[in-house]
Design a protein around this motif. Structure first.
Motif, mmCIF file in Angstrom:
data_model
loop_
_atom_site.group_PDB
_atom_site.id
_atom_site.type_symbol
_atom_site.label_atom_id
_atom_site.label_comp_id
_atom_site.label_asym_id
_atom_site.label_seq_id
_atom_site.Cartn_x
_atom_site.Cartn_y
_atom_site.Cartn_z
ATOM 1 N N ILE A 235 28.277 -24.188 26.166
ATOM 2 C CA ILE A 235 27.539 -25.354 25.675
ATOM 3 C C ILE A 235 28.247 -26.636 26.108
ATOM 4 C CG2 ILE A 235 26.812 -26.592 23.600
ATOM 5 C CD1 ILE A 235 26.425 -23.853 22.255
ATOM 6 N N THR A 236 29.575 -26.624 26.053
ATOM 7 C CA THR A 236 30.352 -27.784 26.513
ATOM 8 C C THR A 236 30.077 -28.063 27.987
ATOM 9 O OG1 THR A 236 32.121 -27.320 24.919
ATOM 10 C CG2 THR A 236 32.680 -28.725 26.798
ATOM 11 N N HIS A 237 30.012 -27.002 28.778
ATOM 12 C CA HIS A 237 29.765 -27.149 30.212
ATOM 13 C C HIS A 237 28.390 -27.771 30.455
ATOM 14 C CE1 HIS A 237 31.142 -26.110 34.260
ATOM 15 N NE2 HIS A 237 29.886 -25.802 34.562
ATOM 16 N N LEU A 238 27.404 -27.316 29.692
ATOM 17 C CA LEU A 238 26.057 -27.877 29.815
ATOM 18 C C LEU A 238 26.057 -29.371 29.523
ATOM 19 C CD1 LEU A 238 22.947 -27.652 30.026
ATOM 20 C CD2 LEU A 238 22.942 -27.054 27.589
ATOM 21 N N TRP A 239 26.686 -29.777 28.424
ATOM 22 C CA TRP A 239 26.691 -31.193 28.059
ATOM 23 C C TRP A 239 27.565 -32.012 29.012
ATOM 24 C CZ3 TRP A 239 23.421 -33.985 25.567
ATOM 25 C CH2 TRP A 239 22.581 -33.386 24.631
ATOM 26 N N ARG A 240 28.576 -31.397 29.586
ATOM 27 C CA ARG A 240 29.367 -32.110 30.602
ATOM 28 C C ARG A 240 28.491 -32.442 31.803
ATOM 29 N NH1 ARG A 240 34.804 -29.845 33.753
ATOM 30 N NH2 ARG A 240 35.428 -31.867 34.684
ATOM 31 N N ARG A 241 27.644 -31.491 32.199
ATOM 32 C CA ARG A 241 26.724 -31.735 33.317
ATOM 33 C C ARG A 241 25.705 -32.815 32.952
ATOM 34 N NH1 ARG A 241 25.656 -32.786 38.313
ATOM 35 N NH2 ARG A 241 23.664 -32.006 39.101
ATOM 36 N N ILE A 242 25.174 -32.763 31.742
ATOM 37 C CA ILE A 242 24.229 -33.792 31.300
ATOM 38 C C ILE A 242 24.913 -35.156 31.315
ATOM 39 C CG2 ILE A 242 22.856 -34.619 29.343
ATOM 40 C CD1 ILE A 242 22.477 -31.646 28.556
ATOM 41 N N GLY A 243 26.149 -35.213 30.831
ATOM 42 C CA GLY A 243 26.886 -36.470 30.815
ATOM 43 C C GLY A 243 27.101 -37.029 32.208
ATOM 44 N N ALA A 244 27.389 -36.158 33.170
ATOM 45 C CA ALA A 244 27.600 -36.614 34.541
ATOM 46 C C ALA A 244 26.317 -37.204 35.120
ATOM 47 C CB ALA A 244 28.092 -35.455 35.403
ATOM 48 N N VAL A 245 25.188 -36.546 34.870
ATOM 49 C CA VAL A 245 23.912 -37.032 35.405
ATOM 50 C C VAL A 245 23.495 -38.337 34.741
ATOM 51 C CG1 VAL A 245 21.442 -36.492 35.669
ATOM 52 C CG2 VAL A 245 23.162 -34.721 36.083
ATOM 53 N N ILE A 246 23.848 -38.511 33.471
ATOM 54 C CA ILE A 246 23.455 -39.733 32.763
ATOM 55 C C ILE A 246 24.367 -40.910 33.108
ATOM 56 C CG2 ILE A 246 24.750 -39.767 30.579
ATOM 57 C CD1 ILE A 246 21.996 -40.001 29.171
ATOM 58 N N GLY A 247 25.422 -40.647 33.898
ATOM 59 C CA GLY A 247 26.215 -41.747 34.417
ATOM 60 C C GLY A 247 27.592 -41.934 33.828
ATOM 61 N N VAL A 248 28.098 -40.968 33.065
ATOM 62 C CA VAL A 248 29.445 -41.069 32.525
ATOM 63 C C VAL A 248 30.441 -40.679 33.620
ATOM 64 C CG1 VAL A 248 31.047 -40.297 30.740
ATOM 65 C CG2 VAL A 248 28.613 -40.484 30.228
ATOM 66 N N ASP A 249 31.499 -41.479 33.753
ATOM 67 C CA ASP A 249 32.527 -41.170 34.751
ATOM 68 C C ASP A 249 33.090 -39.780 34.518
ATOM 69 O OD1 ASP A 249 32.220 -43.708 35.781
ATOM 70 O OD2 ASP A 249 33.942 -44.551 34.710
ATOM 71 N N ASP A 250 33.334 -39.070 35.608
ATOM 72 C CA ASP A 250 33.762 -37.679 35.526
ATOM 73 C C ASP A 250 35.041 -37.517 34.723
ATOM 74 O OD1 ASP A 250 32.911 -35.038 36.557
ATOM 75 O OD2 ASP A 250 34.918 -35.018 37.427
#
Length: 396
Positions: A235-250
Motif C-alpha cells: 500500500i505504501t508503494h502504491l501511494w508513493r507512486r501516486i505521490g510521484a505522479v501528483i508532483g511530490v519530489d522523489d
C-alpha cells in the motif's frame, strides 16, 4: 522565512532540535513548488489555452505537443516509471486497500481534518474565497480521485487514476498561479516570505504519506482491520507512486511504511494552532460533508426534513469520533469535542473483525470477488463508472 508562523506550530524549534534532518527537509519544502506543473499553467496563459481544453489534452495525452510543450514535458515525466517502482507491488497494494474499500473510503473525512489542522495548509483555500461553500462537492471530488487513483491498474500512464492525478496536479498549479501572479493587476499578491509557497512540497508530501497513507491505516487498525507487513509495504508503494505522479519530489516520498510512519510521528509532535479558518472548514465538513439525498431512498423534501434531525446527530458523532485520531493540542482549535460517542468505534470493531474472519475463510468469495464488490459499491455511490474487469488481472 519563519516556519513556525507559516505552519502555526508553536514548538517548531523544539521539534527541530529533536529531529534536525527531518525538520530541515520540511522547512525547505515550505518554499518549494512543482516546477513542471507551474510551467504548464504559465504557458497555458501565454498561449491562450482554455482550462477545459488543457484538461482534455491530459486525457488524450497531449496529441498536439507543439500547442503546449510544457504539458508534453510533464506527461512524459509522469509516464516514466522511476527505478524504485514495481508495478506488481503497486497492484498488490491496490488489492489490499480495496479489500476494505468502503471502510477506507470513510477515512477520507479524517484525512481532510488532518490537513485542516495547519494554518499553512488551509491558507490557500481561504485565499480563494471558498470556505463554507462547496463542502460536499470538495469531499466528493476528493473521494472520486482517491477511488480512481487506488483502483487496481489505474495508475498506468493514460489510465483513469493516472489522468485524474495529473488533473489534480495541474489544479494545484492553477491555484498557485492564481495566488502568486497578480494577473488582474490588483496589486495584491501572495506573500511567500510570510506564508511559504501555496500547496508546497511539504504539505503535499505530508498529505500523501500522512493523510492518505499512515492515517487511514491507523484508523483501520483502530476499527479492527489487520494488514500484514507485506500488505502495508505494498500500500505504501502504491501511494508513493501516486505521490510521484501528483508532483511530490522523489526524495520527499517515504520509501517504506516505517519511514512514512516516522514522518507522520514527527509531524504529530508539532503543536499546531488551528485558526478560525481551520475551525470553519472542519465545522462545514462535519455538517455538510455527506450526501443524505443519495443515502436515503425517499423523496427529496422528506430527506431534507429528516436532515434537520439527522445532521446534528451525525455532526456530533463525527466530531467525537474524530478526536480519537487528532492530537490533543489541536482538538479545541478545530472545534472538535470529545464525548462518550467516540466509543462508537469500539462498538463497530467486532463487526469489522467478523467480516475479516468471513473473508479469510472464503465465505465472502475470492479476493478478486471481494475487491470487485467493494469497488462497485464505492464507485456507484460516487457516480463513477465500473472498473474494467481486465484491470483487476493486470499489473498496475
Amino acid at each position: 522565512m519563519d516556519a513556525a508562523s507559516i505552519t502555526g506550530a508553536r514548538n517548531w524549534e523544539a521539534v527541530r532540535e529533536r529531529h534536525p534532518e527531518a525538520v530541515a527537509g520540511l522547512e525547505d519544502g515550505l518554499v518549494r513548488s512543482d516546477d513542471l506543473a507551474d510551467a504548464v499553467i504559465a504557458q497555458m496563459h501565454q498561449r491562450g489555452v482554455a482550462w477545459p481544453r488543457l484538461l482534455d489534452m491530459v486525457a488524450t495525452g497531449a496529441e498536439e505537443p507543439d500547442t503546449l510543450p510544457a504539458l508534453a514535458d510533464l506527461l512524459r515525466s509522469a509516464s516514466e516509471c522511476p527505478a524504485w517502482f514495481d508495478p506488481a507491488l503497486a497492484e498488490a497494494g491496490a488489492r489490499a486497500w480495496w479489500r476494505f474499500g468502503t471502510l477506507q473510503s470513510s477515512t477520507l473525512y479524517q484525512s481532510l481534518i488532518y490537513g485542516y489542522k495547519a494554518q499553512g495548509f488551509v491558507r490557500p483555500l481561504a485565499a480563494t474565497g471558498r470556505l463554507g461553500e462547496g463542502t460536499l462537492e470538495r469531499v466528493q471530488n476528493t473521494a472520486r480521485w482517491v477511488a480512481e487513483a487506488t483502483a487496481p491498474g489505474s495508475m498506468r500512464p493514460g489510465a483513469a487514476g493516472w489522468v485524474a492525478t495529473i488533473r489534480i496536479r495541474l489544479l494545484h498549479a492553477l491555484i498557485r498561479d492564481h495566488l502568486l501572479v497578480d494577473r488582474s493587476g490588483s496589486g495584491v499578491a501572495w506573500d511567500v516570505d510570510a506564508w511559504g509557497v501555496p500547496i508546497n512540497q511539504t504539505y503535499s508530501a505530508l498529505t500523501i504519506s500522512g493523510g492518505f497513507l499512515v492515517l487511514p491505516l491507523m484508523i483501520g487498525r483502530d476499527l479492527g482491520i489487520r494488514y500484514s507487513s507485506a500488505e502495508r509495504e505494498a500500500i505504501t508503494h502504491l501511494w508513493r507512486r501516486i505521490g510521484a505522479v501528483i508532483g511530490v519530489d522523489d526524495d520527499r516520498l517515504p520509501g517504506d511504511f516505517a519511514a512514512a510512519r516516522t514522518l507522520f510521528t514527527i509531524a504529530a509532535e508539532f503543536e499546531l494552532e488551528p485558526d478560525e479558518v481551520s475551525k470553519q472548514l472542519t465545522r462545514a465538513l462535519l455538517r455538510d460533508g455527506y450526501d443524505l439525498q443519495n443515502a436515503i431512498p425517499l423523496p427529496g423534501p422528506v430527506v431534507s426534513a429528516m436532515g434537520l434531525v439527522i445532521k446534528p446527530v451525525l455532526s456530533t458523532s463525527f466530531s467525537a469520533i474524530s478526536t480519537r485520531w487528532v492530537e490533543e493540542s489541536a482538538v479545541g482549535g478545530l472545534g472538535l469535542r470529545r464525548t462518550p460517542l467516540h466509543h462508537l468505534v469500539d462498538v463497530a470493531r467486532p463487526a469489522v473483525r467478523l467480516r475479516e474472519v468471513l473473508r479469510a475463510t472464503g465465505v465472502l468469495g475470492s479476493e478478486r470477488a471481494v475487491v470487485r464488490r467493494e469497488l462497485r459499491t464505492v464507485r456507484r455511490g460516487l457516480g463513477l463508472p465500473p472498473v474494467d474487469a481486465e484491470a483487476l488481472t493486470q499489473p498496475g
